[in-house]
Structures are given as structure tokens and as C-alpha cells.
Design an enzyme around this catalytic site. Structure first.
Site, PDB file in Angstrom:
ATOM      1  CG  ASP A 192     -73.651  45.215 -68.466  1.00  0.00           C
ATOM      2  OD1 ASP A 192     -74.322  43.931 -68.852  1.00  0.00           O
ATOM      3  OD2 ASP A 192     -73.420  45.068 -67.119  1.00  0.00           O
ATOM      4  CG  ASP A 203     -77.577  42.604 -66.912  1.00  0.00           C
ATOM      5  OD1 ASP A 203     -76.997  42.388 -67.543  1.00  0.00           O
ATOM      6  OD2 ASP A 203     -77.673  42.557 -65.841  1.00  0.00           O
ATOM      7  CG  HIS A 280     -83.922  47.668 -61.675  1.00  0.00           C
ATOM      8  ND1 HIS A 280     -84.862  47.916 -60.453  1.00  0.00           N
ATOM      9  CD2 HIS A 280     -83.923  48.262 -62.821  1.00  0.00           C
ATOM     10  CE1 HIS A 280     -84.722  49.360 -61.320  1.00  0.00           C
ATOM     11  NE2 HIS A 280     -84.197  49.129 -61.889  1.00  0.00           N
ATOM     12  CD  GLU A 399     -74.800  41.548 -65.036  1.00  0.00           C
ATOM     13  OE1 GLU A 399     -73.975  42.447 -65.999  1.00  0.00           O
ATOM     14  OE2 GLU A 399     -75.544  42.583 -64.077  1.00  0.00           O
TER      15      GLU A 399
END
Ligand code: HZT
Ligand code: MN
Ligand code: MN
Length: 418
Positions: A192, A203, A280, A399
Site C-alpha cells: 500500500d 492511495d 483522510h 484499494e
């Protein structure tokens, strides 16, 4: 065949400068994309493949970066707009073209970095080697090799620390200095990593395994993430996305060493929206039905990620922390000189972007442990320890970063790999 084995085969047939975008989605033409200046095709008698990587601008002299994969909104209410409204939305989208182009630039770098590394990851490698490979390639493409020589080190580069989380560790593990962990054939590793251009963060993550017995686990999670992406849209409730993800994830089972497991979502892990320089942005996208009726909105960026597990489906914070980020700047600096200096260095080099302890070592802050712990304790900096399911379990993750345009969404980080 496992993903990684498949990737190895594909990798061998492709060259360094090959297109890193999926067929049918790349809008770049030959005249837009070029080889970097000074690159030549003469063959060297070296066994090792050349890594003649330079900043991404050299491959795109016109400065226009390929669009991701477009997807229609399937919910009726997204098509229900009046003509006038729609015109205004489309106008606003056009005004944002420079912005979308920067996001696409970061996404193109992400695709190229992962294309460069996925065939090189093999059992026996140290996690530090894998992290260095990913991060140094990102630094080259983003032209951010030496933060100390950059006017604004937060203007481009690594988006957040490279997560290399193995087996029951679902997320937020990256090696600290001295870590000797070696990747094994039997491991399931989530890769990631993030790229940022002008604070626009991509991301995106995938899972590496070598043993084919994990294939169903990986497929379950890849399909669950794809379901989350399909479900996402303007005015869609977050809980409904979680419900759809959960249903797909739980429809799979996986047999490991003669034992059968239902694949469960890690119910306390989430996707999230992304704001400039902030990984975030305040909204969490559940991967189970959780009753959150908050809606997605036009123009938002989301990281859609799902985690599946053979364990309990609940992660806890365990082990030594490597990931950190500061939430805000509006505070008085601490008075203790060593602590104040570290916080100022973090401000200058990372701002609100997540960083890890290796990045502090790299910019000469190698004796940071006490001051860093103090900054966490005082609430200046948030720690993000490894998130771990029960011992002996296996977790997987996929993701993507998506953009919610007015009348369609863009899976901006989509590649021909995942
Ligand atoms: C935090 C720190 C980092 C965000 C998700 C994530 C990796 O679990 C709201 C929802 C990098 C990322 C993050 F260094 N996290 N995506 N990729 N981790 S999260 C989160 O903390 S906050 C999910
Ligand atoms: Mn991620
Ligand atoms: Mn994420």
C-alpha cells in the site's frame, strides 16, 4: 496461479517505458508521450535490467496525463438532473481540469512504480529492500529525490509510508530502521503506497502472494473492492456501499492447509475520502453494513479499499509503530528545544502528510525516538500503529482512488494489473 507469479510472467515481456495504463482507457497518444531526454536504446551487457527512470514530465512533454477508467453511475438519481443543473456541474468540472490532470499525474506515477516493482518482489527479500525500491522509484518519477534540496518538500513525492503488511497484519506496517523481516513464500503481503502531486494523493494497494492456496482470498477482496467502486456515487449512502462490499466478500471461501474459512471483511477498517495533503478527509467508507447514512458528494476523492480475512474480522493496534501524521498546524510550538526542532522539521518536510520513522532517519533526524513519542503524547502528532487480526490469520487488501465527476466517476489509479 497467484497474482505475483502472473505478474512475473507479464513483466518479462514488457519494457521500461511501456504504457502503464489499461487498454481502452488511456487517452494519451504517441505524440504526447515520449521517452525521456537522454535515454537511448543501446543495450548494455549487464544482466540487471536498467532502471533509467527520470521525472514523469520527461515522458509527457505536453503535460497531459492519461485519464483513469471511466464508469457510469448506476443509480437513477444521478441521471435525474435538470439540463441547467447539469450544465453548471459540467462547467465546474471543466474548470477543474488542471486539478484532475494533477491527480492523473500522480496516478500515472503510481502505475509506473508498481509496474517497476511487482515483478521484482520475491521470497527472501527484506522488507526494507522492497520499501526502498518502491520509495526510490516514486522519488525519481516525482523529482523528489532529496527533500533537503527542495524549496517545498511537500509539493510532490511520496504520499504516505509504504505499507508492507504481512499475514495477520492488515495495514500500517512499514519497517523501522534495523528491521530484518524477510518476505517468505507462504506470506500474504499487502503493498500500500502513495504518490502525491501538489497535495493530490493517490492511495492504492494490492496483495502479493506466491502460494496459490490464497488465490480465493485475493479474488474475494479484489471483487469486494470492485463492488465498492461500482456502488460509489454522488448521493450514495456510505452504509449501502459497505453492505454491497460485505455481501460479495462473504460469498467466498478459501481453503488453507486443509481447513476451509469463510472470507470476512475486517469490519473496523474503512475506505476514506482524501483532501489536499490529507490522507483522510473526514468520511469513512465502511466495508460492512454499519448504518452510516452520510452520503458521497460531487467532486470528492475517495480511496475505496477493502480488507478480507480468515481471522476474526476485527483488527487491533499491535506492535511497534512506524506511521505518523500531524492533523493540524494551529498550535503553539512546544517549548522543549529538541521537541520543537523535530516538530519544525516535520512541518517543513511532511506538513499534514503521513510519514514514517525511516523518513526522519533519511533527513538526518535519526535520534528522534524520545521527541517523537513526546509529540504523540502531547497530541501534536497522531500515531498509526499496525492494525492486526488474530495470530495465524491471513488478510488481503485491494484499494483504488476514485474521483466523483458530475456525471461519471473515474477510477483514476486503475491499471492493467488491478
Ligand atoms: C492513515 C495513515 C497513513 C488512512 C487508511 C489507509 C493505508 O485506516 C479513515 C478511514 C496512511 C493512511 C491512513 F500513513 N487509513 N489507507 N491506506 N491506510 S486509516 C483510515 O487510518 S482513517 C481509514
Ligand atoms: Mn492505502
Ligand atoms: Mn486508504
Amino acid at each position: 496461479m497467484s497474482d505475483a507469479t502472473e505478474a512475473n510472467k507479464v513483466e518479462k515481456t514488457k519494457t521500461e517505458t511501456a504504457e502503464a495504463v489499461p487498454q481502452g482507457t488511456a487517452k494519451t497518444t504517441e505524440s504526447n508521450e515520449a521517452k525521456p531526454e537522454g535515454s537511448s536504446d543501446k543495450k548494455k551487457k549487464k544482466k540487471k535490467k536498467r532502471t533509467n527512470i527520470s521525472k514523469i514530465e520527461n515522458y509527457f512533454p505536453k503535460g497531459i496525463y492519461p485519464e483513469g477508467e471511466w464508469m457510469d453511475y448506476h443509480q437513477d438519481f444521478n441521471l435525474d438532473r435538470t439540463t441547467d443543473e447539469e450544465k453548471r456541474y459540467l462547467q465546474r468540472d471543466l474548470e477543474n481540469q488542471d486539478h484532475w490532470n494533477e491527480v492523473r499525474k500522480a496516478a500515472e506515477i503510481h502505475r509506473r512504480v508498481r509496474k517497476n516493482v511487482e515483478g521484482k518482489i520475491h521470497p527472501g527479500m527484506r522488507l526494507t529492500e522492497i520499501a526502498d525500491l518502491i520509495e526510490n522509484t516514486t522519488r525519481k518519477y516525482t523529482d523528489a529525490e532529496d527533500l533537503t534540496k527542495m524549496e517545498d518538500p511537500t509539493s510532490r513525492g511520496i504520499g504516505f509510508p509504504t505499507g508492507l503488511s504481512i499475514n495477520e497484519i492488515a495495514a500500517h506496517f512499514t519497517p523501522n530502521k534495523g528491521d530484518k523481516t524477510v518476505l517468505r513464500y507462504e506470506d500474504v503481503m499487502k503493498v500500500d503506497f502513495g504518490v502525491q502531486v501538489n497535495g493530490n494523493i493517490i492511495d492504492s494497494a494490492w496483495t502479493v502472494s506466491f502460494d496459490p492456496q490464497y488465490d480465493n482470498l485475493l479474488t474475494a477482496v479484489r471483487e469486494a473492492t470492485n463492488t465498492g467502486i461500482k456502488e460509489a456515487g454522488i448521493d450514495v449512502r456510505l452504509t449501502d456501499i459497505g453492505e454491497a462490499i460485505q455481501e460479495v466478500m462473504e460469498s467466498y471461501e478459501v481453503e488453507i492447509n486443509g481447513e476451509t474459512y469463510g472470507v470476512k471483511p475486517c469490519r473496523n477498517l474503512c475506505g476514506h475520502n482524501i483532501a489536499p495533503w490529507r490522507i483522510h478527509g473526514g468520511k469513512s467508507v465502511p466495508i460492512v453494513k454499519n448504518g452510516d447514512i452520510t452520503k458521497m458528494e460531487e467532486g470528492e476523492h475517495f480511496a475505496i479499499e477493502t480488507f478480507g480475512t480468515t481471522g476474526s474480522g476485527y483488527v487491533t493496534s499491535e506492535g511497534e509503530c512506524s506511521h505518523y501524521a500531524q492533523q493540524d498546524y494551529d498550535y503553539e510550538l512546544p517549548s522543549l528545544p529538541s521537541t520543537k526542532k523535530l516538530l519544525q522539521t516535520i512541518n517543513k518536510n511532511f506538513g499534514t502528510l503521513p510519514f514514517c520513522r525511516r523518513y526522519l532517519d533519511r533527513i538526518g533526524e535519526d535520534d528522534h525516538e524520545i521527541a517523537l513519542n513526546y509529540l504523540v503524547k502531547q497530541g501534536y502528532i497522531q500515531d498509526y500503529p499496525p492494525l492486526v487480526d488474530i495470530p495465524g490469520s491471513y488478510t488481503a487488501q485491494y484499494e483504488h482512488t476514485i474521483l466523483l465527476h458530475p456525471n461519471k466517476k473515474e477510477i483514476v489509479s486503475k491499471g492493467d494489473d488491478y
